[in-house]
Structure formats: C-alpha cells, structure tokens
Design a protein around this motif. Structure first.
Motif, short mmCIF file in Angstrom:
data_model
loop_
_atom_site.label_atom_id
_atom_site.label_comp_id
_atom_site.label_asym_id
_atom_site.label_seq_id
_atom_site.Cartn_x
_atom_site.Cartn_y
_atom_site.Cartn_z
N GLY A 68 0.81 -1.21 0.00
CA GLY A 68 0.00 0.00 0.00
C GLY A 68 0.84 1.25 0.00
O GLY A 68 1.77 1.42 -0.80
N THR A 69 0.53 2.16 0.95
CA THR A 69 1.27 3.41 1.02
C THR A 69 2.65 3.25 1.67
O THR A 69 3.36 4.24 1.86
CB THR A 69 0.47 4.49 1.77
N GLY A 70 3.01 2.01 1.99
CA GLY A 70 4.41 1.75 2.33
C GLY A 70 5.31 2.12 1.17
O GLY A 70 6.53 2.26 1.31
N MET A 71 4.69 2.33 0.00
CA MET A 71 5.41 2.78 -1.19
C MET A 71 6.11 4.12 -0.94
O MET A 71 7.15 4.42 -1.56
CB MET A 71 4.42 2.91 -2.34
N ALA A 72 5.58 4.94 -0.05
CA ALA A 72 6.18 6.25 0.22
C ALA A 72 7.63 6.09 0.69
O ALA A 72 8.53 6.79 0.21
CB ALA A 72 5.36 7.01 1.26
N GLN A 73 7.86 5.19 1.62
CA GLN A 73 9.21 4.98 2.12
C GLN A 73 10.13 4.51 1.01
O GLN A 73 11.27 4.98 0.89
CB GLN A 73 9.19 3.97 3.26
N MET A 74 9.64 3.60 0.17
CA MET A 74 10.47 3.08 -0.91
C MET A 74 10.74 4.16 -1.97
O MET A 74 11.80 4.18 -2.60
CB MET A 74 9.81 1.87 -1.54
N HIS A 75 9.77 5.04 -2.16
CA HIS A 75 9.95 6.18 -3.07
C HIS A 75 11.14 7.02 -2.60
O HIS A 75 11.99 7.43 -3.41
CB HIS A 75 8.66 7.01 -3.08
N SER A 76 11.22 7.27 -1.31
CA SER A 76 12.32 8.04 -0.76
C SER A 76 13.66 7.33 -0.99
O SER A 76 14.65 7.96 -1.40
CB SER A 76 12.10 8.27 0.74
N LEU A 77 13.68 6.02 -0.75
CA LEU A 77 14.93 5.27 -0.91
C LEU A 77 15.40 5.27 -2.35
O LEU A 77 16.60 5.45 -2.64
CB LEU A 77 14.73 3.83 -0.42
N ILE A 78 14.47 5.08 -3.29
CA ILE A 78 14.85 5.03 -4.70
C ILE A 78 15.35 6.39 -5.18
O ILE A 78 16.37 6.50 -5.87
CB ILE A 78 13.66 4.57 -5.57
N GLU A 79 14.63 7.46 -4.81
CA GLU A 79 15.06 8.79 -5.24
C GLU A 79 16.42 9.16 -4.64
O GLU A 79 17.24 9.81 -5.28
CB GLU A 79 14.00 9.82 -4.87
N HIS A 80 16.65 8.73 -3.42
CA HIS A 80 17.95 8.99 -2.79
C HIS A 80 19.06 8.24 -3.54
O HIS A 80 20.13 8.81 -3.82
CB HIS A 80 17.91 8.55 -1.33
#
Length: 320
Positions: free
Chosen positions: A201-213
């Motif tokens: 679900g919105t756990g995607m937000a954390q992964m979004h941060s990791l990928i962009e970093h």
C-alpha cells in the motif's frame, strides 16, 4: 588542510581547492545549508583562526559561508548544527502546504515546504509525525529524499478511520505542523550490494524516498522494487514511475493479492520465486506488522539471515 569545527569538535580533512561544505558532505556530515551560493545564509559560520578564500577575497576572521569558503591553511571554525551522519535532532516545524492531490486508490499526495532557513534534516526512508485536527500527531513515511531540501512529500491513505478527513483539514489550514525525523530503516549510508524494497500500500512512500535517494547519489547495484496491494485499483500514481522504468538497474514489480491480469500472490512469495539465493541482499520492508513479520518468517525459512531485513515495525511493534 585540517578544519576543526566548534562546538562539535569534528575535524575535516579538506582537499586542495575544496570548499568547507563540500568536504563536510564528502565525509558524511549533516550540515545546515540551502545551496544557493551564500544567498540563503543557511551555511554561515564564524572563522576563528586560519585563512580562507571566499569569492576571490582572503579572510582571516569573521563570518564566512561554508559553501564558498576554500581553506588556505588549517582553520578553526565555529559552525553550529553540524552532525555526524547517524545522529539527527528531532525538530518541530510549521510547513506551508504546496499540494494535496488525490492520486488514486483513496491516496493523496501531500507536498509541504519547510520554512526558509529551517532545512529539515532526515535520512532517506525515515518518517515524520504530522499534527491532526485533534492536536494529536500521527506517523507518515517521507516519500521525499534529503536532496530535495525544504520540500517534503507524503502519501496519505484517506479511505477510512482517522485519516479520512486529513486532506480536507490540510486544505483548510494551508499549513501543517510536523516533527521529524524518526525511524531507523533508512539509508544514512548506501549499502554495498543489491537492494530489495517491499512496499504494501502506502508503504510505497518509504520506498519512493529510498529510490530517489539512490538515484541522486549514483547508486549502481541493482534495486528490486515489489509493490503489493489487495486490489488492482489500490495502486496509485507515482510521479517518477515512468522515469524509473527507464533505469537499467531498477526492476519494478506490481503484485495484487486478490487476482488480476498481472502478477498475483503475496510479496514474500514473489521474492522466493525470483531469488534462489537471498544472501547478499539488503531488504527493506514497509507495511503492517502482520505483513512484515510474515515476510520475515518466510524469507528466513528460505535462507535469509534475519539481519538482512530492516523495517520500522521491528522498533514500534516488536514481538516477543
């Protein structure tokens, strides 16, 4: 040249021609800065001893801007707010609302702007606490990455419960009171091997941060993202998804637990199907405690060392 910082006592080994801020970042320190070539004054420090060159002028005392100051000899500099990479202070900020937009699946993309001169400090993958209309604070993963500076992004699921009225409240107020950073499932330091990111679900937000970093830091090992939802309509818009699909080192997988035309099943089942050997993988998981612990148990059974997996659930919902 050696630069000794007060009051922290940190010592910077500055290379010839390197500016003080550049050296601090290279050595892994978190520093106050706004990166506008001294126009923001955020990185200002006091030169106590030694000489620097700044904008072509030599200085031996007074205020300097570390984004411009190039040491000419060993220096003593008073620079508040410099922290080791693993230590960040919790701060409370009132941010301006930039955007609160529905992006599908009853999820809202919330973008906030921190006050000028109060740069939010956090590691990729950490979360913040957001104040609700009741005055209580609730946790939301940061989807933004540290290199985005004052701009913060959240993905708020507002289908039911206490979050249902949150987008409307933020729209009415135009501001948001936050506290950050929190969480130890982050990337203060980039790993030396492949990343496997599991988001429910919105756990995607954390992964979004990791990928962009990782994108910003030039991370080269493979990244495997697995995003799972219960129904296909629960997927929501990710603004960088099209860009991610073009990256050769990034593999994207969407998984739905209740059948659809794409890949089905549970996240840990997909991992076990795709990896016959789990050794050497750095695994990050974001979701409910039930999902995270089920994934942990299944992957340990498949040969993973439990220490390879990181999740904030382990800290806020530990099991006996």
């Amino acid at each position: 040249m050696n630069i000794t910082l007060q009051p922290s006592g940190f010592k910077l080994d500055v290379r010839p021609g390197e500016r003080i801020l550049e050296a601090a970042h290279r050595l892994g320190y978190e520093c106050p800065h706004g990166c506008r070539d001294s126009a923001c004054h955020v990185c200002a420090a006091l030169l106590v001893e030694g000489r620097v060159r700044q904008n072509g002028v030599e200085m031996n005392q007074g205020e300097i801007f570390t984004c411009l100051a190039e040491p000419l000899e060993d220096c003593l500099v008073h620079w508040d707010g410099v922290l080791a990479s693993s230590v960040l202070p919790v701060r409370e900020l009132t941010c301006q609302l930039i955007e609160c937009q529905a992006v599908g699946g009853d999820v809202y993309r919330v973008r906030l702007l921190a006050p000028e001169g109060e740069m939010p400090l956090y590691h990729a993958g950490q979360y913040l606490l957001l104040q609700r209309e009741t005055g209580e604070f609730s946790a939301f993963s940061l989807a933004s990455a540290p290199h985005q500076g004052r701009e913060l992004e959240l993905h708020v699921f507002a289908r039911d419960g206490s979050s249902k009225g949150l987008p409307g409240y933020l729209d009415r107020e135009g501001t948001a009171r936050i506290r950050l950073p929190f969480g130890d499932a982050h990337l203060a330091e980039l790993p030396d091997g492949p990343l496997v990111l599991l988001a429910a679900g919105t756990g995607m937000a954390q992964m979004h941060s990791l990928i962009e970093h990782c994108r910003a830091r030039g991370f080269t090992p493979p990244i495997h993202l697995y995003w799972g939802v219960r129904r296909a309509e629960d997927f929501y818009e990710i603004s960088h998804w099209a860009d991610w699909q073009k990256l050769p080192g990034l593999s994207l997988h969407k998984i739905v637990s209740d059948g659809w035309e794409g890949r089905g099943g549970l996240l840990y089942q997909a991992i076990r199907e795709d990896f016959t050997d789990l050794k050497g993988l750095h695994i990050y998981a974001s979701g409910s405690p039930t999902m995270v612990y089920a994934t942990l148990d299944a992957l340990v059974e498949a040969g993973m060392d439990a220490h390879q997996m990181r999740a904030d659930v382990f800290a806020y919902a530990p099991r006996s």
